[in-house]
Design an enzyme around this catalytic site. Sequence first.
Site, mmCIF file in Angstrom:
data_model
loop_
_atom_site.group_PDB
_atom_site.id
_atom_site.type_symbol
_atom_site.label_atom_id
_atom_site.label_comp_id
_atom_site.label_asym_id
_atom_site.label_seq_id
_atom_site.Cartn_x
_atom_site.Cartn_y
_atom_site.Cartn_z
ATOM 1 N N LYS A 248 0.834 -1.198 0.000
ATOM 2 C CA LYS A 248 0.000 0.000 0.000
ATOM 3 C C LYS A 248 0.873 1.254 0.000
ATOM 4 O O LYS A 248 1.878 1.333 0.728
ATOM 5 C CB LYS A 248 -0.927 -0.022 1.209
ATOM 6 C CG LYS A 248 -1.966 1.092 1.240
ATOM 7 C CD LYS A 248 -2.924 0.884 2.402
ATOM 8 C CE LYS A 248 -3.946 1.998 2.513
ATOM 9 N NZ LYS A 248 -4.887 1.774 3.638
ATOM 10 N N SER B 164 -9.269 3.001 2.644
ATOM 11 C CA SER B 164 -8.175 3.541 1.854
ATOM 12 C C SER B 164 -7.334 2.477 1.139
ATOM 13 O O SER B 164 -6.423 2.816 0.377
ATOM 14 C CB SER B 164 -7.251 4.384 2.759
ATOM 15 O OG SER B 164 -6.697 3.600 3.813
ATOM 16 N N SER C 71 -10.555 0.486 6.626
ATOM 17 C CA SER C 71 -9.878 0.625 5.341
ATOM 18 C C SER C 71 -9.364 -0.675 4.734
ATOM 19 O O SER C 71 -8.918 -0.683 3.585
ATOM 20 C CB SER C 71 -8.706 1.608 5.457
ATOM 21 O OG SER C 71 -9.189 2.912 5.646
#
Length: 475
Positions: free
Chosen positions: A79, A155, A179
Amino acid sequence: MSDLHELTAAQQLAALRAREVGARELTEHYLARIDRLDSALGAFVTVTPERALEEADRADAQLARGAGGPLCGLPLGIKDLFATAGTRTTFGSAALAEHVPDGDSWTVGLLRTAGAVLVGKTNSPEFGATCYTENDVTVHPAVTPYDPGRYASGSSGGAAAAVAAGLLPLAHASDGAGSIRTPASTCHLVGVKPSRGVVSPAPGSSFFVTTTEGPIARTVEDAALLLDVMAQPSPGDLYGARPAESLAGAVARDPDRPLRIALWTDTGLDGVRPHPGAVDAAERTAVLLRELGHEVHEIAVPVPYTEPVQQAITAWFASSVHAAATALVPADRQPLLRPYTRHLHALGAKSTGLDVMGMQAVLAGYASAFLTALDGYDVALTPTTNGPPVPIGHYFRDGVEAEPRLMLDWSCYTPWVNLTGQPAVAVPSHLDDARLPYGAQLVGRPHRDAELLNLAAQLERASRWDLDRRVLGSR
């Protein structure tokens, strides 16, 4: 083998160790899929093919000697909120579009040591502040492969889109208010938010630790394999707590007793009704759990979102974004921040130390009330999201000040778990008539991660989740 991406991560690792497939072959397969498909998905910010193939060649050499770590040769994405040495890390911000860290974050270092082949950085919103993944670094938001006109949430939206579309076997992700879990739900995947302390946060991040890293995967076993590698507390971690047993080992057996499970579908928000698809997701899961011998008790939402709690949640995000923007973005580049980021940055800048302490006290009381209300249960069951994946642009319709409430209306089932520090697993439920995915959330007692994953794996064996994904993964 042209269908390597149809194999689970566990199956790919077994094939690598048996020398039925090479790490270079596997990496080339995924790089080709990324090159062909990602322009319509927005899953990646950065792809590093040359470096990935070098890592794959090293993995092949280790595997030929019968050596290598537990993830040796397996392609993986990181990520874009987490530092990777020598590979740009933008934090989803155009203001940091050329930022290249000198070192790896703690968890990235663990994944490298375990032998993972890092193929690139997956898409994230700016500083991870939204439950949709759209930024000014990439030209395309991260979307669910089930409907490219809808967000893959956030996210960790890029991570989820990549796994669902067969661009990665599994992915590194993180969860500050849902997320990992909401992107897993929008992409019909498994997402695990471990207990506080199982995966170490950035050193010295805060006493008020709510964000943790974890996996997004196609199966519970795959998620557990990745989490086993990540669950190694760093020296000096204030909350560090290594699981008592291998989590991948725990998923191979059924629970050793019937579990007492609390179910609710109320949103906890005045005037916001649960979406029928969300209710259906939780109730379908409850039926399976009862068939497996567990007790499921329907209850009202244990603690509602009062106005002070909603204000504290916004202040929580504002203080986090303000700290990140102040630390990372030079003043002359702050105009490059997105409007919502600038809004939160300004709110955070107005907060005094007393304000921050008050916000933390409200949220701590909210979390404590949840733990008290659930003390008689082993597991909580809710929908993961209040509705299907959201159309692109949905959150922009009423301006930046309305975004927090629009996001909470849809993601209302997840933030409380970050505050209590409990483990949670998002599992697929069903596809609706429009072939849009829904998921259910299972929340365990603090530091009973193995018990929770054990339950999720039992549920997976009794379901038909993978049949809904097979055609998608074959594209």
